[in-house]
Motif scaffolding. Structure first.
Motif, mmCIF file in Angstrom:
data_model
loop_
_atom_site.group_PDB
_atom_site.id
_atom_site.type_symbol
_atom_site.label_atom_id
_atom_site.label_comp_id
_atom_site.label_asym_id
_atom_site.label_seq_id
_atom_site.Cartn_x
_atom_site.Cartn_y
_atom_site.Cartn_z
ATOM 1 N N LEU A 1 0.819 -1.208 0.000
ATOM 2 C CA LEU A 1 0.000 0.000 0.000
ATOM 3 C C LEU A 1 0.855 1.261 0.000
ATOM 4 C CD1 LEU A 1 -2.792 -1.008 2.541
ATOM 5 C CD2 LEU A 1 -3.044 -0.729 0.077
ATOM 6 N N MET A 2 1.981 1.229 0.710
ATOM 7 C CA MET A 2 2.855 2.390 0.790
ATOM 8 C C MET A 2 3.721 2.540 -0.457
ATOM 9 S SD MET A 2 2.083 3.756 3.728
ATOM 10 C CE MET A 2 3.397 4.868 4.199
ATOM 11 N N GLY A 3 3.826 1.488 -1.249
ATOM 12 C CA GLY A 3 4.654 1.542 -2.445
ATOM 13 C C GLY A 3 6.130 1.372 -2.152
ATOM 14 N N GLY A 4 6.460 0.656 -1.083
ATOM 15 C CA GLY A 4 7.862 0.433 -0.720
ATOM 16 C C GLY A 4 8.094 0.626 0.759
ATOM 17 N N ARG A 5 9.346 0.828 1.127
ATOM 18 C CA ARG A 5 9.720 0.933 2.536
ATOM 19 C C ARG A 5 9.990 2.363 2.993
ATOM 20 N NH1 ARG A 5 13.697 -4.306 3.621
ATOM 21 N NH2 ARG A 5 12.049 -5.875 3.445
ATOM 22 N N VAL A 6 9.928 3.322 2.093
ATOM 23 C CA VAL A 6 10.106 4.720 2.493
ATOM 24 C C VAL A 6 8.740 5.308 2.813
ATOM 25 C CG1 VAL A 6 10.824 7.024 1.778
ATOM 26 C CG2 VAL A 6 12.224 5.036 1.175
ATOM 27 N N PHE A 7 8.576 5.728 4.054
ATOM 28 C CA PHE A 7 7.332 6.343 4.508
ATOM 29 C C PHE A 7 7.583 7.838 4.673
ATOM 30 C CE2 PHE A 7 5.694 2.326 6.934
ATOM 31 C CZ PHE A 7 5.793 1.586 5.766
ATOM 32 N N THR A 8 6.768 8.654 4.021
ATOM 33 C CA THR A 8 6.965 10.096 4.080
ATOM 34 C C THR A 8 6.214 10.707 5.259
ATOM 35 O OG1 THR A 8 5.102 10.522 2.605
ATOM 36 C CG2 THR A 8 7.272 10.255 1.590
ATOM 37 N N PHE A 9 6.744 11.832 5.742
ATOM 38 C CA PHE A 9 6.123 12.641 6.780
ATOM 39 C C PHE A 9 5.838 11.846 8.061
ATOM 40 C CE2 PHE A 9 5.416 15.158 2.970
ATOM 41 C CZ PHE A 9 5.806 16.407 3.421
ATOM 42 N N HIS A 10 6.803 11.019 8.448
ATOM 43 C CA HIS A 10 6.747 10.430 9.790
ATOM 44 C C HIS A 10 6.801 11.585 10.791
ATOM 45 C CE1 HIS A 10 7.456 7.856 13.195
ATOM 46 N NE2 HIS A 10 8.624 8.411 13.439
ATOM 47 N N SER A 11 6.012 11.468 11.852
ATOM 48 C CA SER A 11 5.845 12.601 12.767
ATOM 49 C C SER A 11 6.282 12.273 14.180
ATOM 50 C CB SER A 11 4.371 13.021 12.792
ATOM 51 O OG SER A 11 4.168 14.098 13.686
ATOM 52 N N LEU A 12 6.849 13.275 14.834
ATOM 53 C CA LEU A 12 7.115 13.209 16.271
ATOM 54 C C LEU A 12 6.953 14.618 16.825
ATOM 55 C CD1 LEU A 12 10.283 14.362 16.547
ATOM 56 C CD2 LEU A 12 10.759 12.103 15.636
ATOM 57 N N THR A 13 7.179 14.753 18.125
ATOM 58 C CA THR A 13 6.977 16.025 18.823
ATOM 59 C C THR A 13 8.304 16.534 19.364
ATOM 60 O OG1 THR A 13 4.791 15.229 19.494
ATOM 61 C CG2 THR A 13 5.641 17.164 20.648
ATOM 62 N N THR A 14 8.516 17.839 19.355
ATOM 63 C CA THR A 14 9.679 18.405 20.029
ATOM 64 C C THR A 14 9.199 19.252 21.205
ATOM 65 O OG1 THR A 14 9.776 20.355 18.572
ATOM 66 C CG2 THR A 14 11.058 18.426 17.922
ATOM 67 N N LEU A 15 9.929 19.145 22.327
ATOM 68 C CA LEU A 15 9.563 19.824 23.565
ATOM 69 C C LEU A 15 10.726 20.651 24.080
ATOM 70 C CD1 LEU A 15 7.957 16.841 25.546
ATOM 71 C CD2 LEU A 15 6.787 18.468 24.040
ATOM 72 N N LEU A 16 10.406 21.764 24.710
ATOM 73 C CA LEU A 16 11.410 22.579 25.378
ATOM 74 C C LEU A 16 11.402 22.218 26.864
ATOM 75 C CD1 LEU A 16 13.517 24.830 25.157
ATOM 76 C CD2 LEU A 16 11.679 26.489 25.568
ATOM 77 N N LEU A 17 12.413 21.457 27.280
ATOM 78 C CA LEU A 17 12.520 20.986 28.659
ATOM 79 C C LEU A 17 13.857 21.402 29.240
ATOM 80 C CD1 LEU A 17 11.094 17.379 28.173
ATOM 81 C CD2 LEU A 17 9.962 19.266 29.375
ATOM 82 N N GLU A 18 13.815 22.109 30.359
ATOM 83 C CA GLU A 18 15.024 22.589 31.034
ATOM 84 C C GLU A 18 15.948 23.331 30.067
ATOM 85 O OE1 GLU A 18 16.769 19.261 33.125
ATOM 86 O OE2 GLU A 18 15.300 19.434 34.749
ATOM 87 N N GLY A 19 15.339 24.170 29.220
ATOM 88 C CA GLY A 19 16.098 25.010 28.304
ATOM 89 C C GLY A 19 16.650 24.309 27.089
ATOM 90 N N LYS A 20 16.248 23.059 26.861
ATOM 91 C CA LYS A 20 16.781 22.280 25.740
ATOM 92 C C LYS A 20 15.639 21.645 24.959
ATOM 93 C CE LYS A 20 19.405 18.013 24.899
ATOM 94 N NZ LYS A 20 20.086 16.854 25.551
ATOM 95 N N TRP A 21 15.744 21.715 23.621
ATOM 96 C CA TRP A 21 14.745 21.072 22.777
ATOM 97 C C TRP A 21 15.089 19.594 22.616
ATOM 98 C CZ3 TRP A 21 10.164 22.866 21.287
ATOM 99 C CH2 TRP A 21 9.950 24.254 21.349
ATOM 100 N N VAL A 22 14.097 18.733 22.858
ATOM 101 C CA VAL A 22 14.284 17.294 22.684
ATOM 102 C C VAL A 22 13.203 16.757 21.756
ATOM 103 C CG1 VAL A 22 15.430 16.925 24.893
ATOM 104 C CG2 VAL A 22 12.931 16.775 24.770
ATOM 105 N N LYS A 23 13.553 15.729 20.994
ATOM 106 C CA LYS A 23 12.614 15.063 20.079
ATOM 107 C C LYS A 23 12.001 13.863 20.798
ATOM 108 C CE LYS A 23 14.911 16.348 15.733
ATOM 109 N NZ LYS A 23 16.061 17.097 16.273
ATOM 110 N N VAL A 24 10.675 13.749 20.693
ATOM 111 C CA VAL A 24 9.952 12.729 21.446
ATOM 112 C C VAL A 24 8.947 12.035 20.513
ATOM 113 C CG1 VAL A 24 8.703 12.267 23.579
ATOM 114 C CG2 VAL A 24 10.076 14.350 23.391
ATOM 115 N N THR A 25 8.894 10.690 20.597
ATOM 116 C CA THR A 25 8.060 9.914 19.684
ATOM 117 C C THR A 25 7.101 9.015 20.456
ATOM 118 O OG1 THR A 25 10.019 9.847 18.236
ATOM 119 C CG2 THR A 25 8.134 8.503 17.584
#
Length: 232
Positions: A120-144
């Motif tokens: 259905l996806m047409g292969g193994r590359v999935f576009t626009f995978h999403s996660l969240t970034t947060l500002l914690l203790e003055g630092k941006w972290v990526k969270v999934t």
């Protein structure tokens, strides 16, 4: 009058990050009945991370990609969605407790998709995978907060944990040492969900995934893994 800061902007309720809605407020209250009084931002972030990761079922099939269906409140009420939906919920919940958040998008190569989903996806590359970034203790972290523990067990993938201080992204290998997912392209970070960019991009890249304009094909990731439907 003092000009609003970037942090102020990233705490606002928006069309999609509608943390002023009853549904988002109820989710936050269920996890943090007193709003997390006495807890640090990291402790609030971790508590809400596990609620979104495991409390909202991860499902690519039958997903609602309409504007209404992609509001955090709508996703919570439906109780399911894939990375795009779940990242919106987490970003909204974090703004509700005073933590600035944004949405991040990138293309990934997924080596462990089921044959049906790969077709259905047409292969193994999935576009626009999403996660969240947060500002914690003055630092941006990526969270999934995406792939829930049940599906991790079924697909033999290590559940992704979050300690509140370092990036939490997909582990590159599964429990058997096979490569699971790698990021190959970044689309950047956004203050609110960029509907046309993301949904339009998914439609163009994966047209066979859609049953209708706003709904993905019917199916079940649980069924793909087991051959039979299992309640989430």
């Amino acid at each position: 009058m003092t000009a609003p800061t970037a942090g102020d902007r990233l705490l606002r309720a928006t069309e999609f990050l509608d943390h002023d809605s009853d549904a988002v407020q109820a989710l936050v209250h269920r996890v943090l009945p007193d709003g997390g009084r006495g807890m640090s931002d990291i402790e609030r972030a971790r508590a809400l991370y596990y609620e979104v990761r495991d409390g909202i079922h991860y499902e690519v099939y039958g997903a609602d990609l309409s504007r209404e269906g992609l509001k955090a409140s709508s996703v919570i009420e439906r109780g399911m969605g894939f990375c795009v939906h779940k990242s919106i919920v987490y970003a909204a919940a974090m703004r509700a407790v005073g933590v600035p958040s944004r949405l991040y998008y990138g293309d990934v190569r997924n080596h462990l998709a089921s044959p049906k989903l790969e077709e259905l996806m047409g292969g193994r590359v999935f576009t626009f995978h999403s996660l969240t970034t947060l500002l914690l203790e003055g630092k941006w972290v990526k969270v999934t907060p995406v792939f829930n523990a049940l599906l991790c067990r079924l697909y033999k993938i290590k559940p992704l944990e979050f300690d509140g201080r370092g990036d939490s992204m997909y582990h590159p290998y599964d429990e058997e040492g096979r490569r699971h997912m790698e990021f190959i392209r970044s689309h950047g970070e956004f203050d609110d969900f960029p509907y046309d960019l993301v949904v339009g991009g998914i439609r163009r890249a994966h047209p066979r995934l859609f049953e209708s304009r706003d709904t993905t094909a019917r199916g079940s990731l649980v069924a793909d893994a087991t051959g039979q439907d299992i309640p989430a």
